[in-house]
Design a protein around this motif. Structure first.
Motif, PDB file in Angstrom:
ATOM      1  N   LEU A  58       0.905  -1.340   0.047  1.00 30.28           N
ATOM      2  CA  LEU A  58      -0.031   0.037  -0.032  1.00 30.28           C
ATOM      3  C   LEU A  58       0.838   1.118   0.001  1.00 30.28           C
ATOM      4  N   THR A  59       0.452   1.854  -0.972  1.00 29.83           N
ATOM      5  CA  THR A  59       1.200   3.260  -0.838  1.00 29.83           C
ATOM      6  C   THR A  59       0.210   4.329  -1.878  1.00 29.83           C
ATOM      7  N   THR A  60       0.144   5.792  -1.618  1.00 31.57           N
ATOM      8  CA  THR A  60      -0.605   6.462  -2.299  1.00 31.57           C
ATOM      9  C   THR A  60       0.478   7.145  -3.443  1.00 31.57           C
ATOM     10  N   HIS A  61       0.420   6.567  -4.433  1.00 29.17           N
ATOM     11  CA  HIS A  61       1.200   7.090  -5.529  1.00 29.17           C
ATOM     12  C   HIS A  61       1.175   8.622  -5.829  1.00 29.17           C
ATOM     13  N   ASP A  62       0.070   9.300  -6.079  1.00 32.07           N
ATOM     14  CA  ASP A  62      -0.216  10.478  -6.167  1.00 32.07           C
ATOM     15  C   ASP A  62       0.251  11.464  -5.092  1.00 32.07           C
ATOM     16  N   GLU A  63       0.436  10.868  -4.091  1.00 32.91           N
ATOM     17  CA  GLU A  63       1.509  11.511  -2.853  1.00 32.91           C
ATOM     18  C   GLU A  63       2.780  11.258  -2.794  1.00 32.91           C
ATOM     19  N   GLY A  64       3.213  10.182  -3.442  1.00 28.75           N
ATOM     20  CA  GLY A  64       4.710   9.991  -3.341  1.00 28.75           C
ATOM     21  C   GLY A  64       5.162   9.040  -2.242  1.00 28.75           C
ATOM     22  N   GLY A  65       4.042   8.521  -1.323  1.00 28.57           N
ATOM     23  CA  GLY A  65       4.015   7.877   0.002  1.00 28.57           C
ATOM     24  C   GLY A  65       3.053   7.318   0.674  1.00 28.57           C
ATOM     25  N   ILE A  66       3.330   7.139   1.908  1.00 32.52           N
ATOM     26  CA  ILE A  66       2.076   6.281   2.705  1.00 32.52           C
ATOM     27  C   ILE A  66       1.329   7.702   3.420  1.00 32.52           C
ATOM     28  N   THR A  67      -0.211   7.632   2.931  1.00 31.35           N
ATOM     29  CA  THR A  67      -1.139   8.498   3.676  1.00 31.35           C
ATOM     30  C   THR A  67      -1.926   7.702   4.739  1.00 31.35           C
ATOM     31  N   GLN A  68      -2.828   8.578   5.132  1.00 28.50           N
ATOM     32  CA  GLN A  68      -3.856   7.930   5.898  1.00 28.50           C
ATOM     33  C   GLN A  68      -4.924   6.856   5.332  1.00 28.50           C
ATOM     34  N   LEU A  69      -5.063   7.288   3.829  1.00 28.39           N
ATOM     35  CA  LEU A  69      -5.813   6.358   3.138  1.00 28.39           C
ATOM     36  C   LEU A  69      -5.420   5.114   3.102  1.00 28.39           C
ATOM     37  N   ASP A  70      -3.826   4.786   3.012  1.00 30.88           N
ATOM     38  CA  ASP A  70      -3.191   3.441   3.172  1.00 30.88           C
ATOM     39  C   ASP A  70      -3.478   2.671   4.458  1.00 30.88           C
ATOM     40  N   VAL A  71      -3.415   3.623   5.593  1.00 32.90           N
ATOM     41  CA  VAL A  71      -3.651   2.986   6.860  1.00 32.90           C
ATOM     42  C   VAL A  71      -5.032   2.553   6.867  1.00 32.90           C
ATOM     43  N   LYS A  72      -6.102   3.235   6.369  1.00 26.48           N
ATOM     44  CA  LYS A  72      -7.302   3.028   6.520  1.00 26.48           C
ATOM     45  C   LYS A  72      -7.702   1.619   5.586  1.00 26.48           C
TER      46      LYS A  72
END
Length: 95
Positions: free
Chosen positions: A69-83
């Motif tokens: 899991l990673t948020t490609h648009d942000e270039g890293g891990i976001t709260q969305l990945d944790v969720k």
């Protein structure tokens, strides 16, 4: 959605069961009894991922599924990945 800091990622990993940080992504290996069960897990993941509009990178093996899991648009891990990690853990309990 903003990238999480290293401290925020560490705090999330303490709450998540079996997840680890690997090359800038959250990673977990889910184990199942056979291939059919692995595939059933992914069929449960698909609508959840679609509802969040956030899709994991997955590798499926005979009796295991590895999720990154990673948020490609942000270039890293976001709260969305944790969720999504939390939701995947809940889905894995259903097998």
């Amino acid at each position: 959605m903003a990238k999480l800091s290293e401290q925020e990622i560490e705090a999330a990993l303490k709450r998540l069961s079996g997840w680890k940080l690997e090359n800038g992504t959250l990673v977990k290996e889910f184990k199942f009894s056979d291939f059919a069960e692995s595939v059933r897990f992914l069929t449960r993941v698909q609508p959840v991922a679609d509802s969040l509009d956030h899709h994991p990178d997955v590798c499926i093996y005979y009796n295991r599924v590895v999720v990154h899991l990673t948020t490609h648009d942000e270039g890293g891990i976001t709260q969305l990945d944790v969720k999504l990690a939390e939701k995947l853990d809940d889905l894995a309990k259903l097998h």
